[in-house]
Design a protein around this motif. Structure first.
Motif, mmCIF file in Angstrom:
data_model
loop_
_atom_site.group_PDB
_atom_site.id
_atom_site.type_symbol
_atom_site.label_atom_id
_atom_site.label_comp_id
_atom_site.label_asym_id
_atom_site.label_seq_id
_atom_site.Cartn_x
_atom_site.Cartn_y
_atom_site.Cartn_z
ATOM 1 N N ALA A 40 -42.461 11.277 7.980
ATOM 2 C CA ALA A 40 -42.078 10.251 9.004
ATOM 3 C C ALA A 40 -41.898 10.759 10.278
ATOM 4 O O ALA A 40 -42.536 10.278 11.559
ATOM 5 N N ALA A 41 -41.061 11.717 10.407
ATOM 6 C CA ALA A 41 -40.578 12.461 11.747
ATOM 7 C C ALA A 41 -41.909 13.130 12.473
ATOM 8 O O ALA A 41 -42.193 12.839 13.527
ATOM 9 N N ILE A 42 -42.696 13.779 11.765
ATOM 10 C CA ILE A 42 -43.892 14.294 12.198
ATOM 11 C C ILE A 42 -44.919 13.537 12.584
ATOM 12 O O ILE A 42 -45.322 13.620 13.791
ATOM 13 N N THR A 43 -45.200 12.666 11.771
ATOM 14 C CA THR A 43 -46.338 11.722 12.002
ATOM 15 C C THR A 43 -45.834 10.492 13.174
ATOM 16 O O THR A 43 -46.974 10.393 13.980
ATOM 17 N N LEU A 44 -44.736 10.196 13.315
ATOM 18 C CA LEU A 44 -44.357 9.510 14.301
ATOM 19 C C LEU A 44 -44.407 10.126 15.729
ATOM 20 O O LEU A 44 -45.123 9.311 16.729
ATOM 21 N N ASP A 45 -44.235 11.420 15.896
ATOM 22 C CA ASP A 45 -44.386 12.165 16.795
ATOM 23 C C ASP A 45 -45.722 12.381 17.148
ATOM 24 O O ASP A 45 -46.203 12.217 18.465
ATOM 25 N N LEU A 46 -46.479 12.519 16.343
ATOM 26 C CA LEU A 46 -48.013 12.796 16.233
ATOM 27 C C LEU A 46 -48.640 11.400 16.861
ATOM 28 O O LEU A 46 -49.205 11.709 18.088
ATOM 29 N N PHE A 47 -48.646 10.466 16.559
ATOM 30 C CA PHE A 47 -49.269 9.556 17.017
ATOM 31 C C PHE A 47 -48.556 8.870 18.390
ATOM 32 O O PHE A 47 -49.306 8.262 19.028
ATOM 33 N N ALA A 48 -47.350 8.935 18.640
ATOM 34 C CA ALA A 48 -47.023 8.431 19.829
ATOM 35 C C ALA A 48 -47.148 9.334 20.923
ATOM 36 O O ALA A 48 -47.717 8.725 21.986
ATOM 37 N N VAL A 49 -47.134 10.649 20.957
ATOM 38 C CA VAL A 49 -47.421 11.398 22.021
ATOM 39 C C VAL A 49 -48.991 11.633 22.146
ATOM 40 O O VAL A 49 -49.675 11.871 23.330
ATOM 41 N N PHE B 189 -39.520 6.473 25.248
ATOM 42 C CA PHE B 189 -40.682 7.190 25.850
ATOM 43 C C PHE B 189 -41.896 6.624 26.152
ATOM 44 O O PHE B 189 -42.454 6.607 27.161
ATOM 45 N N GLY B 190 -42.305 5.512 25.072
ATOM 46 C CA GLY B 190 -43.371 4.691 25.413
ATOM 47 C C GLY B 190 -43.252 3.653 26.599
ATOM 48 O O GLY B 190 -44.244 3.511 27.154
ATOM 49 N N LEU B 191 -42.106 3.213 26.821
ATOM 50 C CA LEU B 191 -41.787 2.287 28.049
ATOM 51 C C LEU B 191 -41.858 3.213 29.294
ATOM 52 O O LEU B 191 -42.514 2.682 30.239
ATOM 53 N N ALA B 192 -41.292 4.366 29.260
ATOM 54 C CA ALA B 192 -41.295 5.194 30.213
ATOM 55 C C ALA B 192 -42.759 5.574 30.972
ATOM 56 O O ALA B 192 -42.947 5.734 32.097
ATOM 57 N N ILE B 193 -43.405 5.936 30.100
ATOM 58 C CA ILE B 193 -44.957 6.162 30.264
ATOM 59 C C ILE B 193 -45.760 5.056 30.856
ATOM 60 O O ILE B 193 -46.362 5.022 31.860
ATOM 61 N N LEU B 194 -45.348 3.759 30.267
ATOM 62 C CA LEU B 194 -45.882 2.382 30.683
ATOM 63 C C LEU B 194 -45.455 2.387 32.307
ATOM 64 O O LEU B 194 -46.448 2.036 33.061
ATOM 65 N N THR B 195 -44.252 2.597 32.584
ATOM 66 C CA THR B 195 -43.879 2.461 33.826
ATOM 67 C C THR B 195 -44.593 3.620 34.919
ATOM 68 O O THR B 195 -44.687 3.170 35.912
ATOM 69 N N GLY C 285 -51.678 3.956 26.671
ATOM 70 C CA GLY C 285 -51.079 4.818 25.754
ATOM 71 C C GLY C 285 -49.415 4.580 25.799
ATOM 72 O O GLY C 285 -48.989 4.673 24.601
ATOM 73 N N GLY C 286 -48.692 4.154 26.811
ATOM 74 C CA GLY C 286 -47.270 3.695 26.645
ATOM 75 C C GLY C 286 -47.233 2.443 25.817
ATOM 76 O O GLY C 286 -46.331 2.353 25.123
ATOM 77 N N VAL C 287 -48.149 1.476 25.741
ATOM 78 C CA VAL C 287 -47.946 0.121 24.997
ATOM 79 C C VAL C 287 -48.567 0.608 23.357
ATOM 80 O O VAL C 287 -47.626 0.363 22.696
ATOM 81 N N GLY C 288 -49.408 1.555 23.279
ATOM 82 C CA GLY C 288 -49.792 2.054 21.937
ATOM 83 C C GLY C 288 -48.554 2.846 21.413
ATOM 84 O O GLY C 288 -48.256 2.580 20.094
ATOM 85 N N ALA C 289 -47.692 3.866 22.014
ATOM 86 C CA ALA C 289 -46.516 4.391 21.505
ATOM 87 C C ALA C 289 -45.496 3.583 20.912
ATOM 88 O O ALA C 289 -44.674 3.809 19.985
ATOM 89 N N THR C 290 -45.102 2.573 21.905
ATOM 90 C CA THR C 290 -44.243 1.440 21.439
ATOM 91 C C THR C 290 -44.643 0.848 20.186
ATOM 92 O O THR C 290 -43.828 0.652 19.335
ATOM 93 N N VAL C 291 -45.790 0.387 20.006
ATOM 94 C CA VAL C 291 -46.056 -0.449 18.946
ATOM 95 C C VAL C 291 -46.245 0.535 17.656
ATOM 96 O O VAL C 291 -45.609 0.127 16.432
ATOM 97 N N ILE C 292 -46.360 1.872 17.697
ATOM 98 C CA ILE C 292 -46.577 2.585 16.682
ATOM 99 C C ILE C 292 -45.273 2.858 16.316
ATOM 100 O O ILE C 292 -44.983 2.944 15.059
#
Length: 447
Positions: A230-239, A301-307, A406-413
């Motif tokens: 879970a930790a590895i794949t969450l970081d994978l898809f978010a970044v 992280f996702g919200l910051a990239i969106l900003t 990307g920012g929205v996608g990371a938050t949803v993931i």
């Protein structure tokens, strides 16, 4: 027990390891920002913004391909060969690559093919050095000092990412060849520190003549340990989705209009946030609710990239105008972009800290190279392949649209992963028996 653990800096081998990683990271970060800037500028001579942004994505792809092809093998190598010599060999390759780029720049023969060749060499070096570096750190400190060692080691990386882009941008402003010359020297220094590390424990040599089976063991281990998975794949898809850093040259030149020096500051932004967070963890290691904190951090992280992606429209909507400090004009959109990247870097460091601690503390030493290789493969997929994804999306949606997506996608993931892997939210500490005592019906494998 952690209260009496020696600080990693009290151990000579770890000090040499840290200094090697620090100087090498400065060099890598400086070269990466200069290479990206040169690729974009060369591409813009004959291409529009979207086409040139796609070329930036292709640089990431050029680094990912050798990492993808070699990582399963390099993990096995890290568990079979002296890890110090692996890093020494790859650092030598980086010295040669930096020196070649210096010569081509000095002789005015630098071209896009040369820059892409350098990117491939970077990918090969990182494919071998990544698992060896990661697997070497636990051999240098006692187990109870490892979480602090991970945080301190991350400081070396993140401070390097702060200094490297800024140094690279400033030296490039003097002359491009100066940046490559300094990078060559720094790689040589990193190589020297690596030679100062004395003998360290190495897993017993394997003689079962089943290399493919041993390679697959690393993937099976990650697959069966749902918390690590879970930790590895969450970081994978978010970044992977929110990897906006490859588009920084586009933002610096054509959106924020701040040039190479502004590019250096933007590139250092995430490192500033990450290094500050890592410094905090080096003195105050995380010891409670690690899973929930990771989930929250990835959302931030996702919200910051969106900003960051919407900084210019936000400033225009608010009617903000630039001011000046000491005669230097301060652009509000640039300031907001830099702050957003700092926040994103701090949030990303929380995710890195949790993921690396889980991997190192849950994995037997004889398998650390292979499991670290799996982790590196996902990190490479999220970083280099993420750069490719950003370049492709920028060619379709434009650079701003790609970053927002990307920012929205990371938050949803993150929200999806919280539901798919409930054991992640229930993880309280890094202690393996405590963390793996989640839901037996899912078949978690205990190390």
């Amino acid at each position: 027990m952690a209260a009496t653990a020696p600080h990693p800096f009290r151990i000579a081998n770890f000090r040499a390891y840290w200094l090697s990683r620090f100087t090498g990271t400065i060099a890598v970060s400086a070269m990466s920002i200069v290479i990206g800037w040169q690729v974009y500028n060369l591409a813009r001579e004959t291409m529009d913004i979207r086409e040139a942004a796609f070329m930036l994505g292709m640089i990431g792809f050029a680094q990912f391909v050798p990492l993808f092809l070699l990582t399963p093998i390099t993990g096995l190598v890290a568990d079979s060969v002296d890890r110090r010599w692996i890093v020494r060999g790859t650092t030598t390759l980086l010295v040669a690559t930096a020196a070649l780029l210096w010569f081509l720049t000095w002789s005015n023969n630098l071209s896009l093919p040369a820059l892409f060749t350098a990117a491939v060499a970077f990918g090969i070096a990182r494919a071998f050095s990544g698992p060896a570096y990661s697997a070497l750190a636990p051999n240098l400190v006692p187990r109870e000092s490892l979480p602090t060692a991970i945080a301190v080691s991350s400081i070396a990386w993140q401070v390097g990412t702060i200094a490297g882009p800024s140094v690279g941008g400033l030296l490039y402003a003097v002359h491009p060849e100066v940046a490559y010359g300094v990078a060559t020297v720094l790689f040589a220094v990193a190589l020297g520190f690596m030679f100062l590390i004395g003998p360290v424990p190495q897993p017993p040599a394997q003689t079962d003549h089943r290399p493919l089976a041993r390679i697959l063991e690393g993937f099976r281990y990650v697959r069966n340990n749902r918390l690590v998975l879970a930790a590895i794949t969450l970081d994978l898809f978010a970044v992977l989705l929110a990897g906006a850093t490859s588009l920084l040259p586009v933002y610096a030149r054509d959106i924020l209009h701040v040039g190479s020096q502004g590019l250096g500051l933007l590139a250092a932004g995430m490192g500033i946030g990450a290094a500050t967070t890592a410094l905090w963890f080096s003195f105050r290691p995380m010891d409670s609710n690690v899973g929930v904190k990771m989930l929250i951090a990835v959302v931030v992280f996702g919200l910051a990239i969106l900003t960051f992606g919407l900084a210019t429209p936000i400033v225009h909507a608010l009617g903000l105008t630039g001011g000046s400090i000491g005669g230097t004009i301060i652009h509000p959109a640039f300031v907001l972009s830099l702050v957003a990247l700092i926040v994103a870097g701090g949030a990303d460091m929380v995710s890195v800290y949790v993921r690396q601690s889980l991997i190192q503390l849950h994995t037997p030493d004889a398998m650390r190279g292979r499991v670290s290789a799996v982790s590196q493969l996902t990190i490479s997929a999220s970083n280099e392949l993420g750069e490719f994804e950003s370049g492709v999306m920028a060619s379709i949606l434009g650079p701003v649209g790609a970053v927002v997506f990307g920012g929205v996608g990371a938050t949803v993931i993150t929200l999806v992963w919280a539901r798919l892997f409930p054991e992640l939210a229930r993880a309280r500490t890094f202690d393996p028996p405590d963390m793996l005592d989640t839901e037996p019906e899912h078949g978690e494998a205990k190390p």
